[in-house]
Structures are given as structure tokens and as C-alpha cells.
Scaffold this active site. Structure first.
Site, PDB file in Angstrom:
ATOM      1  N   ARG A  38      33.968  38.133 -40.194  1.00 34.74           N
ATOM      2  CA  ARG A  38      34.655  38.635 -41.397  1.00 34.74           C
ATOM      3  C   ARG A  38      34.975  40.119 -41.295  1.00 34.74           C
ATOM      4  O   ARG A  38      35.944  40.582 -41.911  1.00 34.74           O
ATOM      5  CB  ARG A  38      33.809  38.350 -42.629  1.00 34.74           C
ATOM      6  CG  ARG A  38      33.861  36.888 -42.969  1.00 34.74           C
ATOM      7  CD  ARG A  38      33.110  36.579 -44.229  1.00 34.74           C
ATOM      8  NE  ARG A  38      33.446  35.247 -44.684  1.00 34.74           N
ATOM      9  CZ  ARG A  38      32.638  34.480 -45.400  1.00 34.74           C
ATOM     10  NH1 ARG A  38      31.446  34.912 -45.739  1.00 34.74           N
ATOM     11  NH2 ARG A  38      33.029  33.287 -45.780  1.00 34.74           N
ATOM     12  N   LYS A 200      29.383  16.351 -50.726  1.00 37.28           N
ATOM     13  CA  LYS A 200      29.675  15.954 -52.104  1.00 37.28           C
ATOM     14  C   LYS A 200      31.148  15.686 -52.365  1.00 37.28           C
ATOM     15  O   LYS A 200      32.021  16.335 -51.795  1.00 37.28           O
ATOM     16  CB  LYS A 200      29.221  17.070 -53.043  1.00 37.28           C
ATOM     17  CG  LYS A 200      27.716  17.116 -53.205  1.00 37.28           C
ATOM     18  CD  LYS A 200      27.340  18.173 -54.207  1.00 37.28           C
ATOM     19  CE  LYS A 200      26.335  17.638 -55.216  1.00 37.28           C
ATOM     20  NZ  LYS A 200      26.208  18.500 -56.384  1.00 37.28           N
ATOM     21  N   GLY A 356      33.318  26.791 -44.533  1.00 38.82           N
ATOM     22  CA  GLY A 356      32.214  27.328 -43.755  1.00 38.82           C
ATOM     23  C   GLY A 356      31.643  26.355 -42.746  1.00 38.82           C
ATOM     24  O   GLY A 356      31.496  26.685 -41.566  1.00 38.82           O
ATOM     25  N   GLY A 379      36.157  27.832 -49.898  1.00 42.01           N
ATOM     26  CA  GLY A 379      36.536  27.481 -51.271  1.00 42.01           C
ATOM     27  C   GLY A 379      37.995  27.812 -51.547  1.00 42.01           C
ATOM     28  O   GLY A 379      38.720  27.021 -52.157  1.00 42.01           O
TER      29      GLY A 379
HETATM   30  P1  AMP Z   1      29.798  20.404 -48.177  1.00 43.51           P
HETATM   31  O1  AMP Z   1      29.142  21.695 -48.563  1.00 43.51           O
HETATM   32  O2  AMP Z   1      30.000  19.458 -49.314  1.00 43.51           O
HETATM   33  O3  AMP Z   1      31.049  20.619 -47.347  1.00 43.51           O
HETATM   34  O4  AMP Z   1      28.755  19.656 -47.223  1.00 43.51           O
HETATM   35  C1  AMP Z   1      28.356  20.129 -45.967  1.00 43.51           C
HETATM   36  C2  AMP Z   1      27.034  19.506 -45.625  1.00 43.51           C
HETATM   37  O5  AMP Z   1      27.166  18.098 -45.695  1.00 43.51           O
HETATM   38  C3  AMP Z   1      26.530  19.792 -44.238  1.00 43.51           C
HETATM   39  O6  AMP Z   1      25.387  20.597 -44.325  1.00 43.51           O
HETATM   40  C4  AMP Z   1      26.171  18.411 -43.680  1.00 43.51           C
HETATM   41  O7  AMP Z   1      24.905  18.368 -43.047  1.00 43.51           O
HETATM   42  C5  AMP Z   1      26.147  17.552 -44.907  1.00 43.51           C
HETATM   43  N1  AMP Z   1      26.416  16.143 -44.626  1.00 43.51           N
HETATM   44  C6  AMP Z   1      27.426  15.628 -43.917  1.00 43.51           C
HETATM   45  N2  AMP Z   1      27.315  14.284 -43.818  1.00 43.51           N
HETATM   46  C7  AMP Z   1      26.211  13.940 -44.486  1.00 43.51           C
HETATM   47  C8  AMP Z   1      25.551  12.693 -44.728  1.00 43.51           C
HETATM   48  N3  AMP Z   1      26.053  11.555 -44.266  1.00 43.51           N
HETATM   49  N4  AMP Z   1      24.425  12.712 -45.458  1.00 43.51           N
HETATM   50  C9  AMP Z   1      23.929  13.892 -45.920  1.00 43.51           C
HETATM   51  N5  AMP Z   1      24.496  15.078 -45.723  1.00 43.51           N
HETATM   52  C10 AMP Z   1      25.623  15.124 -45.011  1.00 43.51           C
END
Ligand code: AMP
Length: 399
Positions: A38, A200, A356, A379
């Protein structure tokens, strides 16, 4: 080219230019900077302004000190590192709108650089408090925003200050981000494929809905798929569920039936008996997830299918890992997608990676060079792809 005024053709000589940068770098326990991307990303704007004889006043946040002074979030280490990266003096102010910033700004010579202390030590920053914005604006003559990563936030330094100063200009990094993401959103070479993953559904709903009408293929992976499978009536065992998003997952599946995009969910997944790198694992169809097991990555069939769709695409947007890529046992899906995107890019596709986690994945797998554009804003790039105007961009002057 964006519709906003940029730095080209501007003569800022002698002006005190307030520059919003994104120096929100990761620090280790000894407050060493562990990734300076950054800082280096903002250097073209900083050295341009300094080289033109501007008095450069940099403003940034670091972490979430929640409106209180907290030495653990001081920008001092960033000032020290910046001083090593440029060949003009870099000063550091112990405050933002206090006496130290005021006196250092007043004595700044043309070409010199001053970094203010963490904006978020003052609650007025995130609240976009007019008196804080006014006090910041008072130390400068002109405003430049180069912090794409915070452009989706209406804070004092992104919206309040340019309002007081009657607008402002996009820095080189901001300009580059808007050009790449704007081209993808408004005039993509087709077929256009988006790959979304992560834990999520919440937070990605608007981008999914917008992309359904803009892309040709929408590939979904990561933890969020189990929320969709649950709503399709499948047993997801102990997989992650985003309970707040059940209804919206149904709505997305319903809309996908008539949308421009083909929505593609994984056919198989790697399940584990616990959330650990040395868990017992199996590869199963998503229709056969056993009770008590959790899906932590997409499976080989899905990797192949996703890879084929990506290989046939001419524009690709990727945000979010396909599995728990931080654990080597569940990194294959994310690696396959990253590799396929780099390969497609080599064959002429335009690729943009935002967010990220996907950026960290791409870099840790050594695929960074193979991507057309790696966005510095997770974001912000999602908000942009969701079709929403970014407040920090809106606040800049029109061309
Ligand atoms: P996000 O912040 O929503 O983009 O999520 C990123 C995180 O999702 C990463 O730390 C991954 O380890 C987690 N992730 C990806 N696939 C899975 C899964 N099948 N179950 C649980 N966590 C996950």
C-alpha cells in the site's frame, strides 16, 4: 479514463496539497511492516506532487483505534519506511488537527512531505464530523484522493475535506483502479466471468445481484455456497451456514433462472471431519455431504469445470477464495482458479482480482504477475462492481 479530474496537466507548485492515501498496512508484534504494497502503490502520486514542488501533506488511517489515541496504531513506522523510499525529507506530525500538524504544515518547504498521525485517533474521521473535516481542510490548499481502498466510506478525509475545499483530484492509483474496474463493469470483452468466494453471502449480495445481469458466467465457491445448498434442500453437514442470508440466497437462485449470467455452483467439494489442516478428508458430490463433515474446498470436478469456463473467458473478475486456502489441505480450489485466471490472462483475457483474501492467495501462490490488475481495495472494488457510486469518488471534481 474516469470522469474525474486527475493529476495530468496540473501545476501544484507551492500549494499545500492534502493527499488521502491508504497506508493501512499490516504490522507484526514489533510494529514492523509485513507488507508494504500500500505504501509503494501510492508512491507515483507522492513523488509526482513532490517533484512538481507541492507541499505534500499525507493523511491515512491505520487499523481500528476507534476514535482514541493508541500508540499501537501510530503511523510512525510508515513515515520511517516512506522516508527510505523517497529522496526528499519526510516529516511526521504527532496529531492531525492539533498544534503539531499545524506548525509542521506551516513550515513545510516545496517538495517536502508531511505524514499526519492516524486519522482514526479522532472520532470525527469515521463520523465525517464537519468540524474535524474543516480543521483538516484548513491546513491545505488543495485535495487529492489516492486511497481507493477507503473510497467506499464517507469519512471526513474522503468526503468532508473535498467538500470544504470545493472538490479535488484523483491520484494515479485511484485513476488506475477506476479505469480497470470501470472498463470491466461498463465495457467488458465477452465472455465475461466473475468468480466469487469467501465465507459469507452477506456483504456480497448486491455484487452478486448486479453481476448476474452483467456477466456471462458467475462461478461461486468458498464457504458461502453451503448457504445456497442448504436453501436448495441439500444436507450440508457441519459446513458453514450464513443463517442471516437464507432468504437472500433463495432470491439469488430464483433470479439466476432468468438472469443474463449462468450461475455455476460447485458439483463436488472436499469435506473434513474437523476444521484443521490434518483433519481426515474426503471428496464428495455436494449432494452427498455426510452428517458431521464440513466442506472446506471445492472438489476436482468443480476445479475442472471452473477452469474451463475461465479458459474460455475474455474478461474475469475474482473476489474471495474457493476454500480455506490458509490451510494447505484446502488450498487446491483457490490455486486452480488463480492458475486458470493467470493462464487465461496470458492468452489475452483481462483479469482483475479484488479483495484482501484473494489478493493474498494470488501473491502467496506467486501468480500476481499473471493478473492484469490487482485491486488495492477489497470492499471498495466489491461496492464498485455492485454498481454503487463510491462516496470518495463522487466527492472529487468532474473533469
Ligand atoms: P470473506 O471475508 O467472506 O471473503 O471470506 C474469506 C475467508 O473465507 C477466508 O479466510 C477463508 O478461509 C474462508 N473460507 C473459504 N471457504 C470456506 C469454507 N468452505 N468454510 C469456511 N471458511 C471458508
Amino acid at each position: 479514463m474516469s470522469a474525474k479530474l486527475d493529476l495530468s496537466g496540473w501545476d501544484p507548485e507551492g500549494l499545500k496539497v492534502l493527499v488521502r492515501v491508504d497506508f493501512n498496512v499490516p504490522l507484526d508484534g514489533d510494529r514492523n511492516i509485513t507488507d508494504e504494497t500500500r505504501i509503494t502503490a501510492a508512491l507515483p502520486t507522492i513523488t509526482f506532487l513532490s517533484g512538481k514542488g507541492a507541499r505534500v501533506i499525507l493523511m491515512s488511517h491505520l487499523g481500528r483505534p476507534k476514535g482514541k489515541i493508541d500508540p499501537a496504531f501510530s503511523l510512525r513506522p510508515v513515515a520511517d519506511r516512506l522516508a527510505e523510499l523517497v529522496d526528499v525529507p519526510v516529516k511526521f506530525a504527532l496529531d492531525t488537527v492539533g498544534p503539531d500538524a499545524a506548525s509542521r504544515a506551516a513550515s513545510l518547504q516545496p517538495g517536502e512531505i508531511l505524514l499526519l498521525e492516524n486519522l482514526r485517533f479522532n472520532p470525527g474521521e469515521t463520523a465525517n464530523d464537519p468540524s474535524f473535516a474543516g480543521a483538516l481542510a484548513a491546513i491545505g490548499d488543495a485535495y487529492v484522493n489516492d486511497a481507493f481502498g477507503t473510497a467506499h466510506r464517507a469519512h471526513a478525509s474522503t468526503v468532508g475535506v473535498p467538500q470544504v475545499l470545493g472538490g479535488g483530484r484523483a491520484g494515479f492509483l485511484m485513476e488506475k483502479e477506476l479505469a480497470h474496474l470501470g472498463a470491466l463493469l461498463n465495457d467488458p470483452a465477452r465472455p465475461f466471468t466473475a468468480v466469487l468466494g469467501g465465507a459469507k453471502v452477506a456483504g456480497k449480495v448486491d455484487v452478486i445481484l448486479n453481476l448476474l445481469e452483467r456477466v456471462d458466467h458467475l462461478l461461486l465457491g468458498g464457504g458461502m455456497i453451503f448457504t445456497f445448498f442448504h436453501e436448495l434442500g441439500l444436507n450440508v453437514g457441519a459446513s458453514l451456514l450464513d443463517k442471516e442470508s437464507f432468504e437472500v440466497a433463495r432470491e439469488i437462485s430464483r433470479r439466476a433462472k432468468t438472469s443474463r449470467a449462468e450461475l455455476i455452483l460447485p458439483e463436488d467439494c472436499v469435506v473434513a471431519d474437523e476444521f484443521s489442516d490434518d483433519a481426515a478428508t474426503r471428496t464428495v458430490l455436494v449432494t452427498d455431504i455426510p452428517d458431521g463433515w464440513m466442506g472446506l474446498d471445492i472438489g476436482p470436478r468443480s476445479r475442472e469445470r471452473f477452469g474451463k469456463v475461465i479458459a474460455g473467458s475474455r474478461s474475469i473478475f475474482w473476489n474471495g477464495p474457493m476454500g480455506v486456502f490458509e490451510l494447505p489441505s484446502f488450498a487446491a480450489g483457490t490455486r486452480a482458479v488463480g492458475t486458470a485466471i493467470a493462464e487465461a490472462t496470458k492468452n489475452g483475457a483481462v483479469s482483475v482480482v479484488g479483495g484482501g483474501d484473494s489478493v493474498a492467495a494470488v501473491n502467496s501462490m506467486g501468480l500476481g504477475e499473471g493478473i492484469s490488475h490487482i485491486s488495492t481495495g477489497g470492499g471498495a472494488s466489491l461496492e464498485f462492481m455492485a454498481g454503487r457510486p463510491l462516496p470518495g469518488v463522487k466527492a472529487l471534481s468532474d473533469r
